[in-house]
Design an enzyme around this catalytic site. Structure first.
Site, PDB file in Angstrom:
ATOM      1  N   GLU A  18       1.036  -1.205   0.215  1.00 16.48           N
ATOM      2  CA  GLU A  18      -0.217  -0.288   0.193  1.00 16.48           C
ATOM      3  C   GLU A  18       0.957   1.467   0.403  1.00 16.48           C
ATOM      4  OE1 GLU A  18      -2.793  -0.999  -0.560  1.00 16.48           O
ATOM      5  OE2 GLU A  18      -3.368  -2.528   0.361  1.00 16.48           O
ATOM      6  N   GLY A  19       2.000   1.426  -0.842  1.00 13.65           N
ATOM      7  CA  GLY A  19       2.480   2.413  -0.504  1.00 13.65           C
ATOM      8  C   GLY A  19       3.652   2.364   0.499  1.00 13.65           C
TER       9      GLY A  19
END
Length: 608
Positions: free
Chosen positions: A423-424
């Site tokens: 998610e990053g």
């Protein structure tokens, strides 16, 4: 399972995103786990029992990549309604609120390999269609996804563009007859790819009529496409063999003249970045909630082993340094729960405030969720690093056995590591936290600049600290620490802004130190508000124990930042200001930890 309405009470607020730094909240204004409705508690129990009785019972097969077992379990989860979390009712879903969605992510996280498959499907796999799909796309795909008949995957990353998502090389060209897009490229690290039926694939639509290659590249439109598994030209590569989450499917996708019907363009051409980035906010708060659930499971294993293991004539749970680890895990889980459900509670309050005629407006829903992008990134960073700390403690409690595969500590330790990349990366999310706040300040959406100016004017005066607990509030000390932690963060933001002005975003180390201060402010405030709202002795102990860690983290980040932006007399003056803001009488962390660990050891698990 019945559809659940928004659970937030009228007192729960939806303040501006990032305003926690410059505004004070009342305990009644936040949502906490103690506010779960009866229906939400039942759903939590359903998800937890499914994870224990179905998922953990099949752990060996799942870890061996027996994807027939994984798919069968996902279908069972669909039969229970757990896959229909965010799907509208008219497409076979339950249209649950985001708190309930987070509860399911939390309780389903007992085995990370399955949790990853589940979360990828219900989140980044399904939500793009919920939010951006046409009526025809929703009718075709959502009923199958809601039941688990079909499994979804999300294909954004490439070998040369992980965090730099806009730099993808996959290209789409409209066919001469205008009926298909022809896609060519390769996607990497795609969760569920080995058995998914439907992929959301990102590519840039190229204008082949322009003879200038550079102009074609500049005008290429970042877009999203829905591609079914049996589409000609789509090939799923071999499974990756990973450090952790070994039972999840992770494969590359190869697109070679892949013919995608034009009606499978998702959203608008050139607007794919809205899909890519808005979906991640949901993914981040769900990942934060899942990390809390994973930590809760690991702590239970650690306590069980500590009570059974004997050394020097007694259980190692009786030893102070083991109790210290158990106390630290317990406090961190409390803080994580507090942050997760405060954040999702604000999102639900914001969604509940949407006018009736806009309730189904996907853009309005996305805008309300994006308001809390800072908090979602904070939750993702803090939650993933909290889980790493907990599983590390548990390996140490197991000692040599913690390094052996047949014991649960080893797998949890390996599985945890990916969360700081999912998610990053945490580095990217730290830049988002500070950058998003500063951007909102510069555009006037958040009154951060006046708050910084006020603090810069005030700091030459000694802070008014009051640690008198005789006033009846057992957390007065921690409240004063929090107030000064906010001042330190604002003071440091002001100092950094004065030094670098418009180039601050280029100073990644400074941005990360500011982010660490913001993260700890939000963590400590969330715990403090929850403990005060519910008058919980355990909450008080957890908040008091964690406050010492938070202020140490803030101090270290502030010292690094000040040394980087100042020198000479200015440096000495700013360090003196920092010392005054940090001045306090520390709580007795040893006694607090011993008391806190006793609660957990007696319960045999996280005690709340």
């Amino acid at each position: 399972m019945a559809t659940v309405s928004h659970p937030t009470s009228a007192s729960v607020q939806a303040p501006a995103g990032g305003s926690f730094l410059i505004e004070d909240r009342l305990p009644a204004e936040i949502f906490t786990p103690e506010d779960f409705s009866d229906e939400q508690r039942q759903i939590a129990e359903t998800a937890a029992q499914f994870a224990v009785n179905e998922v953990l019972a099949a752990a060996e097969e799942i870890e061996a990549k027996n994807f027939d077992v994984t798919r069968a379990l996902l279908k069972k989860a669909g039969d229970l309604g757990l896959m229909a979390v965010d799907v509208p009712e008219e497409y076979g879903g339950l249209a649950m609120d985001k708190v309930t969605s987070a509860i399911i992510a939390d309780r389903m996280s007992m085995l990370a390999s399955f949790s990853v498959a589940f979360s990828a499907h219900v989140g980044i796999g399904t939500l793009p269609i919920v939010w951006y799909g046409t009526d025809a796309q929703r009718e075709k795909y959502l009923p199958k996804l809601a039941t688990g008949e079909w499994i979804a995957a999300y294909a954004l990353s490439e070998a040369s563009s992980g965090s730099d998502a806009m730099n993808i090389r996959t290209r789409a060209v409209l066919s001469e007859d205008g009926r298909h897009y022809i896609l060519n490229g390769e996607k990497m690290w795609i969760t569920n790819a080995g058995f998914a039926d439907l992929f959301t694939v990102f590519a840039k639509i190229a204008d082949t009529t322009d003879p200038d290659p550079q102009a074609r590249e500049r005008s290429a439109k970042f877009s999203a496409f829905l591609i079914e598994r049996n589409t000609p030209g789509l090939t799923v590569g071999a499974e990756e063999h990973k450090l952790g989450i070994r039972g999840s499917s992770t494969c590359p996708l190869v697109l070679s003249d892949c013919k995608v019907p034009v009606e499978n363009l998702l959203g608008e051409a050139g607007k794919g970045h809205h899909i890519a980035f808005n979906i991640l906010n949901i993914g981040r708060f769900k990942l934060g909630a899942a990390c809390v659930g994973g930590a809760r499971t690991s702590l239970a294993h650690g306590i069980k082993y500590a009570k059974e293991r004997k050394a020097f004539g007694k259980s190692i749970a009786d030893f102070g340094l083991i109790q210290q680890k158990i106390a630290d895990c317990t406090a961190r889980i409390f803080v994580g729960e507090s942050m997760a459900y405060r954040t999702v509670g604000m999102i639900d309050a914001a969604l509940a405030a949407i006018p009736e005629d806009q309730k189904r407006n996907s853009r309005e829903i996305q805008k309300r969720i994006e308001e809390y992008a800072v908090e979602c990134s904070i939750l993702k960073v803090w939650g993933s690093e909290m889980l790493d700390a907990v599983v590390d403690h548990v390996v140490q409690i197991y000692a040599g056995y913690g390094y052996v595969e047949e014991y649960p500590a080893e797998r949890a330790y390996r599985d945890s590591r990916i969360n700081r990349i999912f998610e990053g990366t945490n580095e990217i999310n730290r830049l988002i936290i500070t950058g998003f706040l500063m951007k909102r300040a510069m555009t006037g959406q958040l009154a951060l600049l006046p708050a910084i100016k006020q603090i810069m004017d005030e700091v030459m005066s000694p802070p008014a600290l009051n640690f008198d607990e005789s006033a009846g509030d057992a957390l007065a000390r921690e409240a004063a620490l929090l107030a000064n932690a906010k001042k330190i963060a604002l003071f440091c933001a002001g100092s950094a802004s004065q030094k670098y002005m418009n180039t601050l975003a280029d100073q990644q180390e400074i941005m990360a130190d500011l982010a660490d201060m913001l993260i700890e402010v939000y963590a400590l405030e969330s715990a403090l508000l929850r403990a005060r709202k519910n008058s919980s002795p355990l909450g008080t102990l957890c908040t008091r124990y964690y406050a010492a860690h938070a202020i140490q983290t803030i101090e270290a980040a502030a010292r690094r930042l000040i040394a980087a932006v100042s020198e000479g007399d200015l440096l000495r003056t700013q360090l003196a200001i920092l010392r005054r803001l940090l001045k306090h009488e520390p709580a007795n962390a040893v006694e607090t930890g011993r008391t806190l660990s006793r609660y957990a050891i007696e319960a045999g698990r996280y005690p709340l």
